[in-house]
Design a protein around this motif. Structure first.
Motif, PDB file in Angstrom:
ATOM      1  N   SER A 242       0.838  -1.202   0.000  1.00 20.97           N
ATOM      2  CA  SER A 242       0.000   0.000   0.000  1.00 20.97           C
ATOM      3  C   SER A 242       0.873   1.250   0.000  1.00 20.97           C
ATOM      4  O   SER A 242       0.587   2.226  -0.706  1.00 20.97           O
ATOM      5  N   ASN A 243       1.939   1.226   0.794  1.00 16.40           N
ATOM      6  CA  ASN A 243       2.881   2.353   0.817  1.00 16.40           C
ATOM      7  C   ASN A 243       3.479   2.582  -0.563  1.00 16.40           C
ATOM      8  O   ASN A 243       3.523   3.711  -1.060  1.00 16.40           O
ATOM      9  N   LYS A 246       1.124   4.095  -3.076  1.00 11.46           N
ATOM     10  CA  LYS A 246       0.898   5.517  -2.828  1.00 11.46           C
ATOM     11  C   LYS A 246       2.085   6.348  -3.288  1.00 11.46           C
ATOM     12  O   LYS A 246       1.935   7.374  -3.952  1.00 11.46           O
ATOM     13  N   TRP A 247       3.306   5.914  -2.940  1.00  7.12           N
ATOM     14  CA  TRP A 247       4.496   6.676  -3.326  1.00  7.12           C
ATOM     15  C   TRP A 247       4.638   6.758  -4.835  1.00  7.12           C
ATOM     16  O   TRP A 247       5.008   7.791  -5.379  1.00  7.12           O
ATOM     17  N   LYS A 249       2.243   6.628  -7.051  1.00  4.55           N
ATOM     18  CA  LYS A 249       1.226   7.530  -7.592  1.00  4.55           C
ATOM     19  C   LYS A 249       1.647   8.982  -7.397  1.00  4.55           C
ATOM     20  O   LYS A 249       1.440   9.821  -8.277  1.00  4.55           O
ATOM     21  N   ARG A 250       2.246   9.283  -6.232  1.00  2.00           N
ATOM     22  CA  ARG A 250       2.722  10.640  -6.003  1.00  2.00           C
ATOM     23  C   ARG A 250       3.848  10.978  -6.974  1.00  2.00           C
ATOM     24  O   ARG A 250       3.911  12.078  -7.528  1.00  2.00           O
ATOM     25  N   SER A 255      -1.352  12.772  -7.020  1.00  2.00           N
ATOM     26  CA  SER A 255      -1.335  12.918  -5.560  1.00  2.00           C
ATOM     27  C   SER A 255      -2.719  13.053  -4.948  1.00  2.00           C
ATOM     28  O   SER A 255      -2.851  13.221  -3.746  1.00  2.00           O
ATOM     29  N   VAL A 257      -4.892  10.783  -4.708  1.00  2.00           N
ATOM     30  CA  VAL A 257      -5.361   9.512  -4.184  1.00  2.00           C
ATOM     31  C   VAL A 257      -5.599   9.600  -2.684  1.00  2.00           C
ATOM     32  O   VAL A 257      -4.853  10.235  -1.960  1.00  2.00           O
ATOM     33  N   VAL A 259      -5.567   8.797   1.132  1.00  2.00           N
ATOM     34  CA  VAL A 259      -4.525   8.171   1.945  1.00  2.00           C
ATOM     35  C   VAL A 259      -5.165   7.296   3.017  1.00  2.00           C
ATOM     36  O   VAL A 259      -5.937   7.778   3.837  1.00  2.00           O
ATOM     37  N   GLU A 263      -1.072   3.924   5.407  1.00  2.00           N
ATOM     38  CA  GLU A 263      -0.064   4.378   4.470  1.00  2.00           C
ATOM     39  C   GLU A 263       0.778   5.466   5.099  1.00  2.00           C
ATOM     40  O   GLU A 263       0.322   6.205   5.964  1.00  2.00           O
ATOM     41  N   ASP A 265       3.240   8.842   4.974  1.00  4.39           N
ATOM     42  CA  ASP A 265       3.615  10.070   4.288  1.00  4.39           C
ATOM     43  C   ASP A 265       4.646  10.768   5.162  1.00  4.39           C
ATOM     44  O   ASP A 265       4.319  11.591   6.009  1.00  4.39           O
TER      45      ASP A 265
END
Length: 288
Positions: A242-243, A246-247, A249-250, A255, A257, A259, A263, A265
């Motif tokens: 999941s982390n 997310k990273w 996608k950023r 960004s 998405v 959170v 996850e 940040d």
């Protein structure tokens, strides 16, 4: 060349604020660990037989860097060696090196299990798995990540074996930038050597508004023998994947998405995270 031992003990206070790690640096720590590739068995104190040329080859440092780091270990009384005149020393000449800042322990029993107990407060220690350190090197990691491994292990002596130290504090102790620590944590998660997540930590006022606060939990893989179990654990895999999602996608500019609470940040840490407080407990009750 492999390490000659599977595990060694490092004094816990090396990773205090302004401790040894802040004096010799993470590169100096890597050079110190490298000495254990040249360990001589059956000596009263940890003793190594090597040369500056061999140390340069194993660490990948330049020759001037190797000399500088080696002399720093001597200057800060981590090691001593047989060379008295460096101006007469040749790079391939034999070095007999002794580690002189190792924890002193004695065998003790707790809950019917034997362990190495420190004889004084100065001898509290962290157990370092050298097979894990070799795995770090094999995956392109260096002294920075090895030092971070030790720091997190030092602060994971709790029932959950997790560390809740802030990025700022990690950076301060290791004498690295916050950005460098961020990148190391990302990298260790991507390699499935660490699982980092948020957990709710109550509420507090931030900019005049009451907000839910969170703390980081860092669960590091501390023993090479547990590699497969750690990386295949369903909860750990879910959080790490999941982390990473997310990273990525950023990184790709997406960004917006949502959170998830699990996850991570790291950049927003100062808003959400409260640092861990407590005594510097040690690993003497942990067994490998």
């Amino acid at each position: 060349m492999d390490f000659a031992l599977n595990h060694i003990k490092i004094k816990s206070n090396w990773f205090d604020k302004k401790g040894i790690i802040s004096k010799i640096g993470c590169d100096g720590f890597l050079l110190y660990l490298t000495l254990y590739r040249y360990y001589i068995h059956n000596q009263d104190a940890p003793t190594f037989c090597t040369s500056m040329k061999s140390l340069k080859k194993e660490t990948g440092f330049t020759m001037p860097e190797t000399y500088q780091l080696f002399k720093s270990l001597i200057r800060h009384k981590i090691i001593e060696c047989n060379v008295t005149r460096w101006d007469r020393y040749q790079d391939n000449e034999l070095l007999i090196v002794t580690a002189i800042d190792c924890p002193i322990t004695e065998r003790a029993t707790k809950n019917e299990k034997e362990y190495d107990s420190p004889v004084s407060d100065d001898d509290f220690y962290i157990s370092v798995d050298l097979k894990m350190m070799q795995h770090y090197l094999d995956n392109g990691l260096r002294g920075d990540e090895m030092a971070l491994y030790c720091l997190i292990r030092k602060w994971s002596n709790n029932t959950e074996h997790k560390c809740w130290m802030s990025i700022n504090r990690m950076a301060e102790i290791l004498c690295l930038s916050n950005d460098k620590v961020h990148k190391m944590l990302y990298k260790l998660n991507r390699l499935h050597l660490m699982c980092s997540s948020y957990r709710k930590n109550g509420k507090r006022k931030i900019r005049g508004k009451e907000k839910t606060t969170y703390r980081f939990e860092h669960n590091i893989l501390d023993n090479f023998s547990g590699l497969k179990g750690f990386q295949s654990h369903p909860d750990i895999r879910r959080i790490i994947e999941s982390n990473i999602k997310k990273w990525d996608k950023r990184k790709n500019g997406k960004s917006s998405v949502k959170v998830d609470i699990l996850e991570v940040d790291f950049e927003n840490e100062e808003i959400y995270i409260e640092d861990q407080e407590g005594e510097d407990n040690i690993y003497e009750t942990r067994t490998n």
